[in-house]
Design an enzyme around this catalytic site. Structure first.
Site, PDB file in Angstrom:
ATOM      1  N   GLY A  87       0.775  -1.232   0.000  1.00 38.52           N
ATOM      2  CA  GLY A  87       0.000   0.000   0.000  1.00 38.52           C
ATOM      3  C   GLY A  87       0.804   1.278   0.000  1.00 38.52           C
ATOM      4  O   GLY A  87       0.248   2.352   0.232  1.00 38.52           O
ATOM      5  N   TYR A  94       1.198   6.757   6.343  1.00 38.57           N
ATOM      6  CA  TYR A  94       1.615   5.872   7.419  1.00 38.57           C
ATOM      7  C   TYR A  94       2.426   4.685   6.900  1.00 38.57           C
ATOM      8  O   TYR A  94       3.331   4.206   7.579  1.00 38.57           O
ATOM      9  CB  TYR A  94       0.393   5.379   8.190  1.00 38.57           C
ATOM     10  CG  TYR A  94      -0.199   6.424   9.103  1.00 38.57           C
ATOM     11  CD1 TYR A  94       0.619   7.247   9.875  1.00 38.57           C
ATOM     12  CD2 TYR A  94      -1.583   6.590   9.219  1.00 38.57           C
ATOM     13  CE1 TYR A  94       0.080   8.199  10.721  1.00 38.57           C
ATOM     14  CE2 TYR A  94      -2.121   7.543  10.068  1.00 38.57           C
ATOM     15  CZ  TYR A  94      -1.289   8.349  10.814  1.00 38.57           C
ATOM     16  OH  TYR A  94      -1.808   9.288  11.655  1.00 38.57           O
ATOM     17  N   ASP A 151      -2.421  -5.197  -6.804  1.00 38.82           N
ATOM     18  CA  ASP A 151      -3.787  -4.713  -6.622  1.00 38.82           C
ATOM     19  C   ASP A 151      -4.491  -5.739  -5.743  1.00 38.82           C
ATOM     20  O   ASP A 151      -4.885  -6.816  -6.193  1.00 38.82           O
ATOM     21  CB  ASP A 151      -4.524  -4.561  -7.953  1.00 38.82           C
ATOM     22  CG  ASP A 151      -5.826  -3.779  -7.777  1.00 38.82           C
ATOM     23  OD1 ASP A 151      -6.428  -3.893  -6.687  1.00 38.82           O
ATOM     24  OD2 ASP A 151      -6.230  -3.055  -8.706  1.00 38.82           O
ATOM     25  N   SER A 198      -1.309  -1.644   4.502  1.00 39.71           N
ATOM     26  CA  SER A 198      -1.457  -0.196   4.642  1.00 39.71           C
ATOM     27  C   SER A 198      -2.193   0.351   3.433  1.00 39.71           C
ATOM     28  O   SER A 198      -1.699   1.238   2.734  1.00 39.71           O
ATOM     29  CB  SER A 198      -0.071   0.461   4.775  1.00 39.71           C
ATOM     30  OG  SER A 198      -0.186   1.870   4.851  1.00 39.71           O
ATOM     31  N   LEU A 199      -3.374  -0.195   3.183  1.00 44.52           N
ATOM     32  CA  LEU A 199      -4.129   0.258   2.022  1.00 44.52           C
ATOM     33  C   LEU A 199      -5.622   0.245   2.325  1.00 44.52           C
ATOM     34  O   LEU A 199      -6.109  -0.498   3.177  1.00 44.52           O
ATOM     35  CB  LEU A 199      -3.817  -0.614   0.802  1.00 44.52           C
ATOM     36  CG  LEU A 199      -3.894  -2.139   0.932  1.00 44.52           C
ATOM     37  CD1 LEU A 199      -5.305  -2.640   0.705  1.00 44.52           C
ATOM     38  CD2 LEU A 199      -2.942  -2.795  -0.046  1.00 44.52           C
ATOM     39  N   LEU A 248      -3.888  -1.129   9.439  1.00 50.82           N
ATOM     40  CA  LEU A 248      -4.223   0.196   9.958  1.00 50.82           C
ATOM     41  C   LEU A 248      -5.729   0.381   9.949  1.00 50.82           C
ATOM     42  O   LEU A 248      -6.394   0.144   8.936  1.00 50.82           O
ATOM     43  CB  LEU A 248      -3.564   1.277   9.107  1.00 50.82           C
ATOM     44  CG  LEU A 248      -2.047   1.364   9.220  1.00 50.82           C
ATOM     45  CD1 LEU A 248      -1.480   2.241   8.112  1.00 50.82           C
ATOM     46  CD2 LEU A 248      -1.640   1.908  10.583  1.00 50.82           C
ATOM     47  N   TYR A 250      -9.162   2.791  11.983  1.00 52.60           N
ATOM     48  CA  TYR A 250      -9.521   4.165  12.351  1.00 52.60           C
ATOM     49  C   TYR A 250     -10.700   4.131  13.302  1.00 52.60           C
ATOM     50  O   TYR A 250     -11.535   3.210  13.266  1.00 52.60           O
ATOM     51  CB  TYR A 250      -9.851   4.969  11.088  1.00 52.60           C
ATOM     52  CG  TYR A 250     -10.255   6.405  11.343  1.00 52.60           C
ATOM     53  CD1 TYR A 250      -9.442   7.251  12.092  1.00 52.60           C
ATOM     54  CD2 TYR A 250     -11.441   6.917  10.832  1.00 52.60           C
ATOM     55  CE1 TYR A 250      -9.810   8.562  12.330  1.00 52.60           C
ATOM     56  CE2 TYR A 250     -11.816   8.235  11.060  1.00 52.60           C
ATOM     57  CZ  TYR A 250     -10.998   9.054  11.816  1.00 52.60           C
ATOM     58  OH  TYR A 250     -11.370  10.351  12.056  1.00 52.60           O
ATOM     59  N   TYR A 260     -17.179  10.338   6.999  1.00 52.91           N
ATOM     60  CA  TYR A 260     -16.354   9.165   6.690  1.00 52.91           C
ATOM     61  C   TYR A 260     -17.314   8.070   6.263  1.00 52.91           C
ATOM     62  O   TYR A 260     -17.660   7.172   7.004  1.00 52.91           O
ATOM     63  CB  TYR A 260     -15.562   8.758   7.930  1.00 52.91           C
ATOM     64  CG  TYR A 260     -14.447   7.750   7.676  1.00 52.91           C
ATOM     65  CD1 TYR A 260     -13.292   8.125   7.010  1.00 52.91           C
ATOM     66  CD2 TYR A 260     -14.556   6.446   8.130  1.00 52.91           C
ATOM     67  CE1 TYR A 260     -12.264   7.222   6.802  1.00 52.91           C
ATOM     68  CE2 TYR A 260     -13.537   5.533   7.921  1.00 52.91           C
ATOM     69  CZ  TYR A 260     -12.393   5.931   7.261  1.00 52.91           C
ATOM     70  OH  TYR A 260     -11.375   5.026   7.053  1.00 52.91           O
ATOM     71  N   SER A 300      -2.276  13.132   4.941  1.00 46.75           N
ATOM     72  CA  SER A 300      -1.595  12.517   3.811  1.00 46.75           C
ATOM     73  C   SER A 300      -2.337  12.834   2.517  1.00 46.75           C
ATOM     74  O   SER A 300      -3.475  13.318   2.525  1.00 46.75           O
ATOM     75  CB  SER A 300      -1.520  10.998   3.995  1.00 46.75           C
ATOM     76  OG  SER A 300      -2.815  10.428   3.915  1.00 46.75           O
ATOM     77  N   ARG A 301      -1.697  12.507   1.393  1.00 46.14           N
ATOM     78  CA  ARG A 301      -2.344  12.750   0.111  1.00 46.14           C
ATOM     79  C   ARG A 301      -3.615  11.920  -0.026  1.00 46.14           C
ATOM     80  O   ARG A 301      -4.623  12.381  -0.554  1.00 46.14           O
ATOM     81  CB  ARG A 301      -1.367  12.436  -1.021  1.00 46.14           C
ATOM     82  CG  ARG A 301      -0.172  13.363  -1.092  1.00 46.14           C
ATOM     83  CD  ARG A 301       0.691  13.086  -2.313  1.00 46.14           C
ATOM     84  NE  ARG A 301       1.877  13.925  -2.321  1.00 46.14           N
ATOM     85  CZ  ARG A 301       3.056  13.554  -1.854  1.00 46.14           C
ATOM     86  NH1 ARG A 301       3.198  12.342  -1.342  1.00 46.14           N
ATOM     87  NH2 ARG A 301       4.086  14.365  -1.899  1.00 46.14           N
TER      88      ARG A 301
END
Length: 370
Positions: A87, A94, A151, A198-199, A248, A250, A260, A300-301
């Site tokens: 990711g 992150y 992917d 991380s994706l 990760l 949230y 969200y 982040s972007r």
């Protein structure tokens, strides 16, 4: 839609010292001391008067400046370990911070990058555009041994629809499904010790849940949570016993975060539930630990796609117990601990790295409270 770099609202050689010297009346034994950059914790054997029939050695912890000591702080040592981090598509999230932390601890870094972002990422690496952010604490640059096309929405070639196969964004790339990526890593390196997910991607993340389509909801689940199940399923056979995996999440998994949307809160809840189940299954099957970090908001972007990340950062600063902006490095450091032998008994856990925001029940900056 493929799984891209994580939405970071989740929303970025130490030598053992000499052994202790025991008091004359005690048995001597080895003890390793470690040195940190600023201070150390020196263990000193101190004889303490006790009744004759209860003689023993009491070890006390004594703080001492490192300037006159060769001891060093407790290290996170990942030398000889190999990590695959899925990711990473830029140097601003992150995933990148986790890669740097693991590299700082001595791990070899392999990266899986979303196919449409692969060319830009590799070109930026090659041209040195990431050199400044690749710098580690010792002044060296983080080395990425190999970058793989990935992917994580697709488990095997048979799952890839024709519209994706013919998509120009995938042109020139091959062997990028999860199964194929795992096979390539095995062919190239034999095994790994650490797997990092991380994706995330929610094509309708800006829509309220009531306005989210079935397709958008399932896409969020597929890219953001089942992708972790798939990665572990295919990489587990090449993970060394005692290894660790990490994802990760949230706080929207358990608290309502308006904005969200698109099923992303559901995807994070699923990810956390899967963490507990996979901890049991992977633990019993391969002695692999499974944890997830619930990280606070980061600008982040990828997080910019949500649209209100700056407001969430301000909210966190105003209401968290630790009133400071969260850095990606803090999440990276927590990740390094969790995949290290220091966390050998930690599995199936959600670890909050959010300045304590998850503990708050009310917004203290609310006009009602004021």
């Amino acid at each position: 839609m493929g799984a891209s770099a994580t939405i970071s609202m989740q929303m970025a050689p130490i030598r053992p010292c000499i052994a202790l010297k025991a008091a004359p009346f005690a048995k001597s034994g080895p003890c390793q001391l470690y040195r940190s950059a600023s201070s150390s914790l020196k263990l000193r054997s101190v004889p303490v008067p006790v009744p004759a029939n209860h003689s023993k050695l009491i070890t006390r912890a004594m703080s001492q400046d490192s300037s006159d000591s060769n001891s060093s702080g407790l290290p996170i040592d990942l030398r000889g370990k190999r990590a695959f981090i899925a990711g990473i598509a830029d140097d601003n999230g992150y995933g990148w911070a986790i890669a740097k932390a693991l590299a700082s601890a001595g791990a070899e870094i392999l990266v899986g990058t979303w196919v449409p972002a692969l060319n830009i990422f590799e070109t930026s690496l090659r041209r040195g555009k990431f050199d400044e952010s690749r710098k580690l604490a010792n002044g060296s640059l983080m080395e990425i041994t190999k970058v793989y096309a990935l992917d994580a929405v697709f488990d095997s070639p048979e799952d890839v629809p024709e519209e994706i196969k013919n998509n120009k964004r995938y042109a020139g790339s091959s062997n990028w499904t999860v199964k194929e990526a795992a096979e390539l890593v095995e062919n190239d390196f034999g095994s790994i010790d650490i797997l990092v997910h991380s994706l995330a991607n929610g094509p309708e993340v800006t829509k309220p849940l009531l306005e989210t389509s079935r397709k958008g909801y399932l896409a969020a689940i597929s890219a953001s949570s089942y992708s972790f199940v798939s990665l572990l399923k295919h990489f587990l056979p090449i993970m060394n016993p005692g290894g660790a995996t990490l994802s990760l999440t949230y706080i929207a998994s358990e608290r309502t975060i308006p904005g969200y949307g698109g099923g992303m809160s559901s995807a994070k809840a699923a990810l956390e539930s899967d963490t507990r189940v996979l901890a049991f299954e992977a633990g019993r099957k391969g002695q692999i630990r499974v944890n997830t970090i619930s990280a606070g908001p980061l600008g982040s972007r990828a997080a910019k796609a949500i649209g209100f990340i700056d407001k969430m950062i301000d909210y966190s600063y105003s209401n968290a117990p630790l009133q400071k902006e969260l850095s990606a490095d803090e999440v990276g450091n927590a990740a390094a601990f969790l995949v290290s032998p220091l966390a050998s008994a930690v599995t199936g856990s959600v670890i909050y790295v959010d300045n304590g925001l998850n503990t708050m029940g009310i917004a203290i900056d609310s006009p009602t409270v004021n």
